[in-house]
Design an enzyme around this catalytic site. Structure first.
Site, PDB file in Angstrom:
ATOM      1  N   GLY A  14       0.475   4.508   0.127  1.00 50.27           N
ATOM      2  CA  GLY A  14      -0.531   3.568  -0.354  1.00 50.27           C
ATOM      3  C   GLY A  14      -0.534   3.328  -1.849  1.00 50.27           C
ATOM      4  N   SER A  15       0.607   3.470  -2.507  1.00 48.96           N
ATOM      5  CA  SER A  15       0.599   3.232  -3.964  1.00 48.96           C
ATOM      6  C   SER A  15       0.268   1.774  -4.279  1.00 48.96           C
ATOM      7  CB  SER A  15       1.950   3.618  -4.575  1.00 48.96           C
ATOM      8  OG  SER A  15       2.977   2.732  -4.189  1.00 48.96           O
ATOM      9  N   ASN A  16       0.692   0.844  -3.430  1.00 46.86           N
ATOM     10  CA  ASN A  16       0.314  -0.565  -3.651  1.00 46.86           C
ATOM     11  C   ASN A  16      -1.173  -0.766  -3.382  1.00 46.86           C
ATOM     12  OD1 ASN A  16       2.525  -2.584  -4.345  1.00 46.86           O
ATOM     13  ND2 ASN A  16       3.543  -1.322  -2.834  1.00 46.86           N
ATOM     14  N   ARG A  93       4.360  -2.062  10.587  1.00 46.67           N
ATOM     15  CA  ARG A  93       4.391  -2.537  11.969  1.00 46.67           C
ATOM     16  C   ARG A  93       4.637  -4.030  11.983  1.00 46.67           C
ATOM     17  NH1 ARG A  93       5.776   1.294  14.588  1.00 46.67           N
ATOM     18  NH2 ARG A  93       5.209   0.239  16.511  1.00 46.67           N
ATOM     19  N   ILE A  94       5.461  -4.469  12.922  1.00 48.79           N
ATOM     20  CA  ILE A  94       5.712  -5.906  13.096  1.00 48.79           C
ATOM     21  C   ILE A  94       4.484  -6.508  13.779  1.00 48.79           C
ATOM     22  CG2 ILE A  94       7.185  -7.635  14.201  1.00 48.79           C
ATOM     23  CD1 ILE A  94       8.902  -6.168  12.336  1.00 48.79           C
ATOM     24  N   HIS A 111       7.052  -7.516  -0.320  1.00 50.36           N
ATOM     25  CA  HIS A 111       8.344  -7.126   0.244  1.00 50.36           C
ATOM     26  C   HIS A 111       9.272  -6.758  -0.918  1.00 50.36           C
ATOM     27  CE1 HIS A 111      11.668  -7.060   3.085  1.00 50.36           C
ATOM     28  NE2 HIS A 111      12.361  -7.785   2.231  1.00 50.36           N
ATOM     29  N   ASP A 147       8.839 -11.650   6.994  1.00 52.76           N
ATOM     30  CA  ASP A 147       9.219 -11.774   5.574  1.00 52.76           C
ATOM     31  C   ASP A 147       9.662 -13.190   5.228  1.00 52.76           C
ATOM     32  OD1 ASP A 147      10.866  -8.553   5.856  1.00 52.76           O
ATOM     33  OD2 ASP A 147       8.768  -9.030   5.411  1.00 52.76           O
ATOM     34  N   GLU A 176       6.133  -3.842  -8.229  1.00 51.04           N
ATOM     35  CA  GLU A 176       5.192  -4.196  -7.153  1.00 51.04           C
ATOM     36  C   GLU A 176       3.754  -3.959  -7.594  1.00 51.04           C
ATOM     37  OE1 GLU A 176       6.076  -2.517  -3.273  1.00 51.04           O
ATOM     38  OE2 GLU A 176       8.186  -2.428  -3.793  1.00 51.04           O
TER      39      GLU A 176
END
Ligand code: GRF
Length: 198
Positions: A14-16, A93-94, A111, A147, A176
């Protein structure tokens, strides 16, 4: 103006999510309303709790193979938080087109490549293998194609001699953490136009 409510979906550290959550202060037009993970062990959940952000877990494993059933649980958890925007941040997850359609126009993803190059996984190794001079990350609107949605911002760096997939991933991650908050602020403020960070 009431602030936009932002749900952040994670699967790991969870750094973003931390970069996004910590950016939503002061006169920022948005605030985090939920951090949701498909992985109860995700390190980001503790970081969210430490920030006083509501958290939820919807484990995908009991729904093995039945994506719509998993996504129905995701939707139930999200609807309780009533988000205006959803940020996928290391969410692995897709998502089906049905789920995407429900949130389309309000769901962002980051991404780790300069899309449209290197959709999917192993982006850093692929950029190195291709001998690219530049690499970076992209924030895009989520559409049913993986994406592939409209690009909302990109940050780029020069690949250095001796860079490995690991050193590149670490350098891109720093970008990011700058790009995603900048794009979110724009989107939450209703501003269009891509963010470019070089
Ligand atoms: C990172 O590899 C990042 O490039 C991608 O998701 C992975 C985990 O990020 N967006 P985070 O630390 O969980 O935000």
């Amino acid at each position: 103006m009431t602030e936009k409510r932002v749900a952040i979906l994670i699967s790991g550290g969870g750094s973003n999510m931390v970069a996004l959550a910590d950016s939503m202060t002061g006169d920022h037009p948005a605030r985090p309303c939920l951090v949701l993970s498909n992985n109860a062990q995700a390190g980001g959940l503790e970081k969210a709790r430490a920030r006083g952000i509501a958290t939820a877990v919807v484990d995908h494993r009991p729904f093995a193979g039945d994506r719509p059933a998993f996504e129905a649980e995701l939707t139930a958890a999200l609807e309780q938080a009533e988000p205006d925007l959803i940020c996928l941040a290391g969410f692995m997850r897709i998502l089906t087109s049905g789920f995407v359609a429900r949130w389309q126009g309000r769901m962002l993803n980051i991404h780790p490549s300069l899309l449209p190059k290197y959709r999917g996984l192993d982006t850093h190794a692929r950029a190195l293998a291709a001998g690219d001079a530049e690499h970076g990350c992209t924030v895009h609107e989520v559409t049913p194609e993986l994406d592939d949605g409209p690009i909302l911002g990109q940050a780029r760096l020069t690949i250095a001699p001796g860079d490995t997939a690991e050193t590149l991933a670490a350098r891109v991650l720093v970008l990011e953490h700058r790009l995603y908050p900048a794009v979110l602020r724009n989107v939450a403020a209703g501003q269009t136009g891509p963010v470019v960070i070089c």
